[in-house]
Design an enzyme around this catalytic site. Structure first.
Site, PDB file in Angstrom:
ATOM      1  N   GLU A   8      29.948  33.315  43.008  1.00  0.00           N
ATOM      2  CA  GLU A   8      29.757  31.892  42.726  1.00  0.00           C
ATOM      3  C   GLU A   8      29.318  31.129  43.966  1.00  0.00           C
ATOM      4  O   GLU A   8      28.582  30.136  43.864  1.00  0.00           O
ATOM      5  CB  GLU A   8      31.057  31.290  42.161  1.00  0.00           C
ATOM      6  N   GLU A   9      29.750  31.570  45.152  1.00  0.00           N
ATOM      7  CA  GLU A   9      29.427  30.840  46.365  1.00  0.00           C
ATOM      8  C   GLU A   9      27.986  31.054  46.837  1.00  0.00           C
ATOM      9  O   GLU A   9      27.581  30.482  47.848  1.00  0.00           O
ATOM     10  CB  GLU A   9      30.403  31.228  47.493  1.00  0.00           C
ATOM     11  N   ASP A  56      34.951  35.274  45.158  1.00  0.00           N
ATOM     12  CA  ASP A  56      34.361  35.207  46.492  1.00  0.00           C
ATOM     13  C   ASP A  56      34.700  33.894  47.187  1.00  0.00           C
ATOM     14  O   ASP A  56      35.097  32.913  46.552  1.00  0.00           O
ATOM     15  CB  ASP A  56      32.837  35.398  46.415  1.00  0.00           C
TER      16      ASP A  56
END
Length: 420
Positions: free
Chosen positions: A136-137, A76
């Site tokens: 992850e973001e 992402d």
């Protein structure tokens, strides 16, 4: 275009924007592309979803030792407004020797290096577990969190890991430094709430929560956090002193930051805890005093300083503002030896004039999730960069890009590290 640049370009063309709401396009298309490349290389990937479209890929590559190394990264990216960019952020265009697009540095370029190495068909010296993850973001819950909680068997034998934010070239004067991340600050994303008495905006306020929250947020923003020199950061500063041939005065670090600004960029963000207000939400009409007001704060604390951080936050907020965690993760650290020495050797084999040093990241990565199952993490995404390219400015910045030559350097370094 080289194979690594082509892979990077194709990944960048796939919009995997993650704004934290869960309403974005998701990572599925990128995951399918990655799984296809792995299959072409004779590897059998495992593809799974934590929610519709939130797709991750994990694969194991047998090596000469069952003691496995995890190589993980995220599919992402953060949002990008095309109107602000010189080249469209999802074009993957190659211009002026760079691949342009959101995620070029953070971190589809690194994924491309890993995939390009895998496609060479080289046997690794130890088992490799490759993880290409969602989310992850945001908090990582739909990606690494889901993976370690629901698919832990895929990481059997993994004791160490490498991922983003380390191994890049950084410059102070004529010295070329390669920081390798051995730790990262803890994360405390908080929602603040002030409650008061609703009423007409034209009348004297009885207890205005907007005003109360504004004062609390201002106290947080204005607070000067004291320097807290952790062992990992002290080790970095010592390594920089030796690399630059000049002592760094630990008692006058704020002045030293002005004297060696480029090198100091590697440690000035990890000398202190921090709490930055990032969002405000209050009211619904100009002539109505609301009953509640809320704000969000991005809090970060150094390893071992959680209690001091939270006590300070509570004191600054005061008794009328409450806090709750949107996301909370402890800081992590790994030893600057063992695998760290292998990472250093791989870099020096390709750039004998470089100076690898340990460093601590200001932000956070999926390494925190893997630390929960006993996997020590290092930030190692090797890139050879020109001095004029602002690496840190590329993260979540406008006109993000990565040099093709830098990606090719990274593949060679990975080969030194991974190949039998």
């Amino acid at each position: 275009m080289t194979d690594v640049a082509e892979i990077c370009s194709r990944l960048l063309r796939i919009d995997t924007t993650n704004d934290g709401s869960g309403r974005g396009p998701g990572e599925r298309r990128a995951a399918e592309y990655v799984a296809g490349l792995l299959t072409d290389a004779g590897i059998d990937p495992v593809v799974f979803e934590s929610a519709p479209g939130r797709t991750s890929v994990v694969a194991r590559v047998p090596g000469d030792s069952p003691d496995a190394l995890l190589v993980h990264g995220h599919l992402d990216v953060v949002p990008a407004d095309p109107a602000e960019w010189r080249i469209h952020p999802f074009s993957g265009e190659v211009e002026d020797g760079c691949v342009h697009g959101r995620g070029a540095v953070d971190m589809k370029g690194t994924l491309a290096m890993t995939l390009a190495w895998v496609l060479r068909g080289r046997r690794p010296r130890r088992d490799l577990v490759l993880a290409f993850l969602a989310d992850e973001e945001a908090t990582g819950a739909y990606g690494a969190g889901h993976a370690v909680e629901r698919h832990r068997d895929l990481f059997e034998g993994c004791t160490e890991a490498i991922s983003e934010s380390g191994g890049f070239s950084w410059y102070e004067g004529g010295t070329r430094i390669y920081p390798i991340a051995v730790g990262e600050r803890g994360t405390a994303w908080m929602r603040l709430t002030a409650r008061g008495v609703a009423g007409h905006g034209s009348k004297p306020a009885v207890d205005n929560p907007v005003a109360e929250l504004a004062r609390a947020v201002a106290r947080l923003a204005d607070h000067r956090w004291p320097v807290r020199l952790t062992p990992e950061v002290a080790r970095l500063i010592d390594a920089l002193s030796r690399a630059l041939g000049t002592p760094v005065d630990l008692d006058r670090l704020d002045e030293e930051i002005q004297r060696i600004p480029r090198a100091a960029a590697l440690f000035k963000g990890v000398l202190r805890n921090s709490a930055n207000p990032t969002m405000l939400d209050a009211g619904y009409k100009v002539n109505v005093i609301p009953g509640t007001a809320q704000a969000h704060v991005d809090g970060r604390f150094l390893p071992g300083l959680r209690d001091e951080f939270l006590e300070t936050v509570d004191r600054l907020l005061g008794p009328k503002v409450t806090r709750e965690f949107v996301n909370f993760e402890e800081g992590v650290s790994s030893p600057a030896e063992g695998l760290f020495d292998d990472l250093t050797a791989a870099l020096l084999a390709e750039d004998p004039g470089g100076v690898p040093v340990p460093y601590v990241m200001t932000g956070g990565t999926d390494a925190k999730w893997f630390a929960k199952i006993g996997i020590r993490g290092y930030g190692f995404a090797p890139l050879f960069l020109p001095p004029e390219l602002d690496y840190f400015g590329m993260f979540h910045g406008v006109d993000e890009r990565v040099p093709v030559e830098g990606l090719e350097f990274g593949v060679r370094v990975l080969d030194r590290l991974l190949a039998a």
